[in-house]
Write an enzyme that holds these catalytic residues in place. Structure first.
Site, short mmCIF file in Angstrom:
data_model
loop_
_atom_site.label_atom_id
_atom_site.label_comp_id
_atom_site.label_asym_id
_atom_site.label_seq_id
_atom_site.Cartn_x
_atom_site.Cartn_y
_atom_site.Cartn_z
N HIS A 144 -10.80 -4.68 9.14
CA HIS A 144 -9.38 -5.05 9.01
C HIS A 144 -8.94 -5.74 10.29
O HIS A 144 -9.40 -5.41 11.38
CB HIS A 144 -8.53 -3.80 8.76
CG HIS A 144 -7.11 -4.14 8.44
ND1 HIS A 144 -6.20 -4.43 9.42
CD2 HIS A 144 -6.47 -4.31 7.26
CE1 HIS A 144 -5.04 -4.74 8.84
NE2 HIS A 144 -5.18 -4.67 7.54
N ASN A 179 -3.26 -0.02 1.43
CA ASN A 179 -3.69 0.37 2.78
C ASN A 179 -2.49 1.00 3.48
O ASN A 179 -1.57 0.29 3.91
CB ASN A 179 -4.17 -0.89 3.53
CG ASN A 179 -4.47 -0.62 4.99
OD1 ASN A 179 -4.56 0.53 5.42
ND2 ASN A 179 -4.63 -1.69 5.76
N SER A 187 1.59 -9.27 3.50
CA SER A 187 2.99 -9.26 3.04
C SER A 187 3.12 -9.39 1.52
O SER A 187 4.05 -10.03 1.02
CB SER A 187 3.80 -10.35 3.75
OG SER A 187 3.82 -10.12 5.15
N GLU A 244 -7.22 -11.84 4.39
CA GLU A 244 -5.89 -11.55 4.92
C GLU A 244 -5.64 -12.43 6.14
O GLU A 244 -6.11 -12.10 7.25
CB GLU A 244 -5.80 -10.08 5.33
CG GLU A 244 -6.02 -9.12 4.20
CD GLU A 244 -5.49 -7.72 4.55
OE1 GLU A 244 -4.59 -7.26 3.85
OE2 GLU A 244 -5.96 -7.13 5.53
N LYS A 250 -2.38 2.45 6.27
CA LYS A 250 -2.48 2.32 7.74
C LYS A 250 -2.16 3.67 8.41
O LYS A 250 -2.43 4.71 7.82
CB LYS A 250 -1.57 1.20 8.24
CG LYS A 250 -1.82 -0.12 7.50
CD LYS A 250 -1.21 -1.32 8.17
CE LYS A 250 -1.53 -2.56 7.36
NZ LYS A 250 -1.06 -3.78 7.99
N GLY A 278 1.98 -8.00 7.69
CA GLY A 278 3.09 -7.23 8.24
C GLY A 278 4.23 -8.09 8.77
O GLY A 278 5.12 -7.59 9.45
N GLU A 291 -6.46 -5.48 12.13
CA GLU A 291 -5.96 -4.61 13.21
C GLU A 291 -7.12 -3.97 13.97
O GLU A 291 -7.03 -3.72 15.17
CB GLU A 291 -5.01 -3.56 12.62
CG GLU A 291 -3.66 -4.20 12.28
CD GLU A 291 -2.99 -3.66 11.04
OE1 GLU A 291 -3.30 -2.55 10.60
OE2 GLU A 291 -2.14 -4.40 10.48
P1 PGA Z 1 1.04 -5.93 4.77
O1 PGA Z 1 -0.41 -5.45 5.26
O2 PGA Z 1 1.01 -5.93 3.26
O3 PGA Z 1 2.00 -4.94 5.32
O4 PGA Z 1 1.24 -7.31 5.31
C1 PGA Z 1 -1.56 -5.85 4.60
C2 PGA Z 1 -2.77 -5.32 5.30
O5 PGA Z 1 -2.81 -5.31 6.53
O6 PGA Z 1 -3.75 -4.89 4.64
#
Ligand code: PGA
Length: 257
Positions: free
Chosen positions: A96, A9, A213, A166, A11, A172, A98
């Site tokens: 997601h 992803n 992460s 997640e 983003k 993140g 976010e």
């Molecule tokens: P990250 O993001 O690996 O940077 O923690 C994962 C995601 O939001 O899909």
């Protein structure tokens, strides 16, 4: 037997030319084919989908979008419909964290998007996960079960469905969950909710991914857990070497390749 996936992803990162370079580097790293038994999917920003498709069209890499609207077409300025995406890619991330938290997409909106994505013939990756305060209150399993139930309200078959767990507190942050912390969800709450909706056998067919992460250094612990069929990778998917290493480890651990 469920399939295994490594989904990147990207983003809101990469310009179009950076996206083309990143996709080219991943393709080159993987050579002519993705290791057997693993589907490697990259999800660039909308504006880079077509240029990236051009790069990967003769490879085994698959393409995904990060979002889609809940209607097929019409007066929805600025939105992208699943039908438009169906010409270009195979996968779409829906729900997601976010989008749930920053864009305030609620249960109903996510359910409608899931319905539209499935109707367009795309594979939805339904993202679920609790916040830190929900976990501290002991509500993680209930939150995830509700996200699944409401996300799948109009979906009548598990065919093509992928679920990504997640935990919001691990995204993140550089601090992943531990495999032991997530199995109650990946092996417990998610399968239980899927079994309630579609029956025990169908529940076992759905690939469940871990995200938050994930790096090449910590991915093996998650992949060794039988209730996890792959990963959804944010930050590390922006590095071609790191992402391809995650794909390679997925094949090695899950398919014994
Ligand atoms: P990250 O993001 O690996 O940077 O923690 C994962 C995601 O939001 O899909």
């Amino acid at each position: 037997m469920p399939e295994y996936l490594a989904v990147g992803n990207w983003k809101m990162n990469t310009t179009v030319s950076e996206a083309v370079m990143l996709a080219s580097a991943i393709k080159e790293n993987l050579g002519n084919s993705t290791p057997q038994g693993v589907e490697a999917v990259i999800c660039p920003p909308f504006v880079s989908l077509v240029p990236v498709l051009d790069v990967i069209k003769d490879s085994s890499l698959k393409l995904g979008a990060q979002n889609a609207y809940s209607e097929a077409k019409g007066a929805f300025t600025g939105e992208i419909s699943p039908n438009m995406l169906a010409d270009i890619c195979q996968y779409v991330l829906i729900g997601h964290s976010e989008r749930r938290h920053i864009m305030r997409e609620g249960y109903q909106v996510i359910g409608q998007k899931m319905k539209a994505v499935v109707a367009a013939g795309l594979r939805p990756v339904l993202c679920v996960g609790e916040t830190l305060s929900q976990r501290k209150q002991g509500a993680a399993e209930a939150v995830v079960r509700r996200q699944i139930e409401t996300g799948l309200v109009d979906i009548h078959s598990v065919e093509g469905l992928v679920i990504a767990y997640e935990p919001v507190w691990a995204i993140g942050t550089g601090v992943p969950a531990t495999p032991v912390t997530v199995i109650d969800i990946t092996g417990g709450a998610i399968r239980a909710e899927l079994a309630k909706l579609y029956g025990e056998d169908a529940a076992l067919e759905v690939p469940v991914l871990y995200g938050g992460s994930v790096t090449p250094e910590n991915v093996s612990g998650f992949l060794q857990e039988p209730s996890i069929q792959g990963t959804l990778v944010g930050g590390a998917s922006l590095n071609a070497d790191q992402f391809t290493e995650i794909v390679r480890l997925t094949a090695e651990i899950k398919s014994g390749v």
